[in-house]
Write a protein that holds these residues in place. Structure first.
Motif, PDB file in Angstrom:
ATOM      1  N   UNK A  93       0.842  -1.191   0.000  1.00 10.27           N
ATOM      2  CA  UNK A  93       0.000   0.000   0.000  1.00 10.27           C
ATOM      3  C   UNK A  93       0.882   1.247   0.000  1.00 10.27           C
ATOM      4  N   UNK A  94       0.677   2.144  -0.948  1.00 12.97           N
ATOM      5  CA  UNK A  94       1.482   3.350  -1.034  1.00 12.97           C
ATOM      6  C   UNK A  94       1.048   4.379   0.007  1.00 12.97           C
ATOM      7  N   UNK A  95       2.028   5.139   0.486  1.00  7.88           N
ATOM      8  CA  UNK A  95       1.709   6.319   1.277  1.00  7.88           C
ATOM      9  C   UNK A  95       1.018   7.341   0.364  1.00  7.88           C
ATOM     10  N   UNK A  96       0.086   8.115   0.917  1.00 12.40           N
ATOM     11  CA  UNK A  96      -0.517   9.212   0.174  1.00 12.40           C
ATOM     12  C   UNK A  96       0.427  10.411   0.067  1.00 12.40           C
ATOM     13  N   UNK A  97       1.293  10.579   1.061  1.00 13.89           N
ATOM     14  CA  UNK A  97       2.237  11.703   1.047  1.00 13.89           C
ATOM     15  C   UNK A  97       3.240  11.536  -0.079  1.00 13.89           C
ATOM     16  N   UNK A  98       3.668  12.670  -0.643  1.00 10.69           N
ATOM     17  CA  UNK A  98       4.653  12.660  -1.720  1.00 10.69           C
ATOM     18  C   UNK A  98       5.816  13.578  -1.360  1.00 10.69           C
ATOM     19  N   UNK A  99       7.043  13.149  -1.725  1.00  9.80           N
ATOM     20  CA  UNK A  99       8.263  13.889  -1.408  1.00  9.80           C
ATOM     21  C   UNK A  99       9.158  13.892  -2.639  1.00  9.80           C
ATOM     22  N   UNK A 100      10.145  14.785  -2.656  1.00 13.80           N
ATOM     23  CA  UNK A 100      11.100  14.793  -3.764  1.00 13.80           C
ATOM     24  C   UNK A 100      11.901  13.507  -3.796  1.00 13.80           C
ATOM     25  N   UNK A 101      12.298  13.015  -2.624  1.00 15.07           N
ATOM     26  CA  UNK A 101      13.009  11.734  -2.514  1.00 15.07           C
ATOM     27  C   UNK A 101      12.627  11.068  -1.209  1.00 15.07           C
ATOM     28  N   UNK A 102      12.728   9.761  -1.191  1.00 15.37           N
ATOM     29  CA  UNK A 102      12.534   8.971   0.026  1.00 15.37           C
ATOM     30  C   UNK A 102      13.670   7.965   0.115  1.00 15.37           C
ATOM     31  N   UNK A 103      14.282   7.846   1.305  1.00 17.32           N
ATOM     32  CA  UNK A 103      15.422   6.941   1.488  1.00 17.32           C
ATOM     33  C   UNK A 103      15.236   6.099   2.754  1.00 17.32           C
ATOM     34  N   UNK A 104      15.839   4.937   2.752  1.00 16.03           N
ATOM     35  CA  UNK A 104      16.081   4.130   3.952  1.00 16.03           C
ATOM     36  C   UNK A 104      14.851   3.915   4.827  1.00 16.03           C
ATOM     37  N   UNK A 105      13.766   3.339   4.306  1.00 16.89           N
ATOM     38  CA  UNK A 105      12.614   3.047   5.170  1.00 16.89           C
ATOM     39  C   UNK A 105      12.954   2.003   6.227  1.00 16.89           C
ATOM     40  N   UNK A 106      12.412   2.184   7.428  1.00 14.90           N
ATOM     41  CA  UNK A 106      12.626   1.239   8.523  1.00 14.90           C
ATOM     42  C   UNK A 106      11.295   0.978   9.223  1.00 14.90           C
ATOM     43  N   UNK A 107      11.215  -0.122   9.945  1.00 16.20           N
ATOM     44  CA  UNK A 107      10.020  -0.503  10.688  1.00 16.20           C
ATOM     45  C   UNK A 107      10.379  -0.570  12.167  1.00 16.20           C
ATOM     46  N   UNK A 108       9.529  -0.036  13.019  1.00 14.95           N
ATOM     47  CA  UNK A 108       9.777  -0.099  14.462  1.00 14.95           C
ATOM     48  C   UNK A 108       9.752  -1.544  14.933  1.00 14.95           C
ATOM     49  N   UNK A 109      10.384  -1.799  16.074  1.00 13.35           N
ATOM     50  CA  UNK A 109      10.542  -3.173  16.559  1.00 13.35           C
ATOM     51  C   UNK A 109       9.201  -3.870  16.766  1.00 13.35           C
ATOM     52  N   UNK A 110       8.181  -3.107  17.158  1.00 10.54           N
ATOM     53  CA  UNK A 110       6.868  -3.719  17.384  1.00 10.54           C
ATOM     54  C   UNK A 110       6.032  -3.801  16.113  1.00 10.54           C
ATOM     55  N   UNK A 111       6.581  -3.330  14.999  1.00 17.34           N
ATOM     56  CA  UNK A 111       5.870  -3.387  13.731  1.00 17.34           C
ATOM     57  C   UNK A 111       4.761  -2.371  13.570  1.00 17.34           C
ATOM     58  N   UNK A 112       4.625  -1.444  14.516  1.00 14.60           N
ATOM     59  CA  UNK A 112       3.506  -0.510  14.487  1.00 14.60           C
ATOM     60  C   UNK A 112       3.749   0.703  13.597  1.00 14.60           C
ATOM     61  N   UNK A 113       5.030   1.032  13.318  1.00 15.12           N
ATOM     62  CA  UNK A 113       5.333   2.265  12.594  1.00 15.12           C
ATOM     63  C   UNK A 113       6.356   2.010  11.492  1.00 15.12           C
ATOM     64  N   UNK A 114       6.265   2.834  10.453  1.00 15.29           N
ATOM     65  CA  UNK A 114       7.236   2.830   9.366  1.00 15.29           C
ATOM     66  C   UNK A 114       7.736   4.256   9.179  1.00 15.29           C
ATOM     67  N   UNK A 115       9.031   4.413   9.090  1.00 17.08           N
ATOM     68  CA  UNK A 115       9.616   5.746   8.942  1.00 17.08           C
ATOM     69  C   UNK A 115      10.675   5.722   7.843  1.00 17.08           C
ATOM     70  N   UNK A 116      11.012   6.919   7.362  1.00 18.38           N
ATOM     71  CA  UNK A 116      12.045   7.048   6.336  1.00 18.38           C
ATOM     72  C   UNK A 116      12.611   8.455   6.379  1.00 18.38           C
ATOM     73  N   UNK A 117      13.814   8.619   5.842  1.00 16.35           N
ATOM     74  CA  UNK A 117      14.324   9.968   5.628  1.00 16.35           C
ATOM     75  C   UNK A 117      13.725  10.471   4.316  1.00 16.35           C
ATOM     76  N   UNK A 118      13.314  11.738   4.290  1.00 12.68           N
ATOM     77  CA  UNK A 118      12.657  12.275   3.103  1.00 12.68           C
ATOM     78  C   UNK A 118      13.239  13.637   2.750  1.00 12.68           C
TER      79      UNK A 118
END
Length: 241
Positions: free
Chosen positions: A4-29
């Motif tokens: 499932x794609x994020x609705x947010x859009x950025x010029x670039x997205x790098x290095x996605x990670x998932x929190x240890x409990x699997x509840x969150x996904x983050x990336x540098x943008x």
């Protein structure tokens, strides 16, 4: 995320990670030509920076940290705001202690000199060639890293370099109680294990990283010696003499 794609859009997205409990996904943008931040679960931080490196979660997933460039120098930011007061020529390879409290990173306090900073306190010793990612002991009280200075590799623990140098070293490993640091090392094409700066006598054609027993009194040694594969469990007391 899971197709499932994020609705947010950025010029670039790098290095996605998932929190240890699997509840969150983050990336540098990248949000502008010279503007960077981190995004979690589609939402970008309000804080903007000149650049960021790969994000890291605290074990509980409540703290998201990145190396961030502020005013031309680098620091650590958490949840959109600067966490450290110190500013460095460079800062990367961010790591969080197992208990989630301590934060360590590779930093350059001065141009071309590298070391480890723990909770914004750099080691007193710096190295000219390279410092690899910091490694915490299980209790978070000690840190170690592979370092290279004047062409030679060794291990530094809590800011003090081992006296022996090698052609190559691998990431250090702490005993469960944090009292002993060990690493696989190479010199003249042969592999050995080193413990607290002392190189253990046996040499091997191939060698894997040492593994401490849960009690910390034994070490699993996986190796190739005289053309044969071995798996040995050696008492730590025998190694340390």
């Amino acid at each position: 995320v899971d197709g499932v794609q994020w609705d947010s859009r950025f010029l670039n997205v790098y290095a996605p990670i998932i929190s240890a409990d699997g509840a969150h996904v983050a990336a540098e943008v990248r949000t502008g030509n010279c503007e960077y931040t981190a995004a979690q679960d589609q939402a970008a931080w309000e804080g903007r920076f000149g650049m960021v490196w790969e994000p890291v979660y605290r074990p509980d997933g409540k703290g998201l940290l990145v190396p961030a460039k502020v005013g031309g120098q680098w620091t650590v930011a958490e949840n959109g705001k600067a966490l450290w007061n110190g500013r460095y020529f460079q800062l990367w390879r961010l790591r969080v202690a197992p208990d989630g409290r301590g934060v360590a990173a590779v930093v350059a306090p001065t141009y071309g000199r590298w070391t480890i900073a723990v909770d914004d306190k750099p080691w007193g010793r710096t190295f000219g060639d390279a410092v690899l990612a910091p490694v915490f002991s299980a209790d978070g009280r000690r840190t170690a890293a592979a370092v290279r200075d004047k062409g030679a590799w060794t291990i530094a623990v809590d800011g003090k370099a081992w006296p022996s140098d090698y052609d190559m070293v691998w990431d250090p490993v702490f005993s469960p109680d944090g009292k002993v640091a060990a690493a696989k090392v190479e010199k003249n094409g042969r592999y050995r294990l080193a413990f607290d700066g002392r190189t253990w006598d046996p040499e091997f054609e191939l060698l894997w990283d040492p593994v401490f027993s849960p009690e910390g009194d034994k070490v699993l040694v996986r190796c190739v010696q005289d053309g044969k594969y071995h798996r040995r469990v050696v008492p730590l007391a025998r190694i340390l003499g």
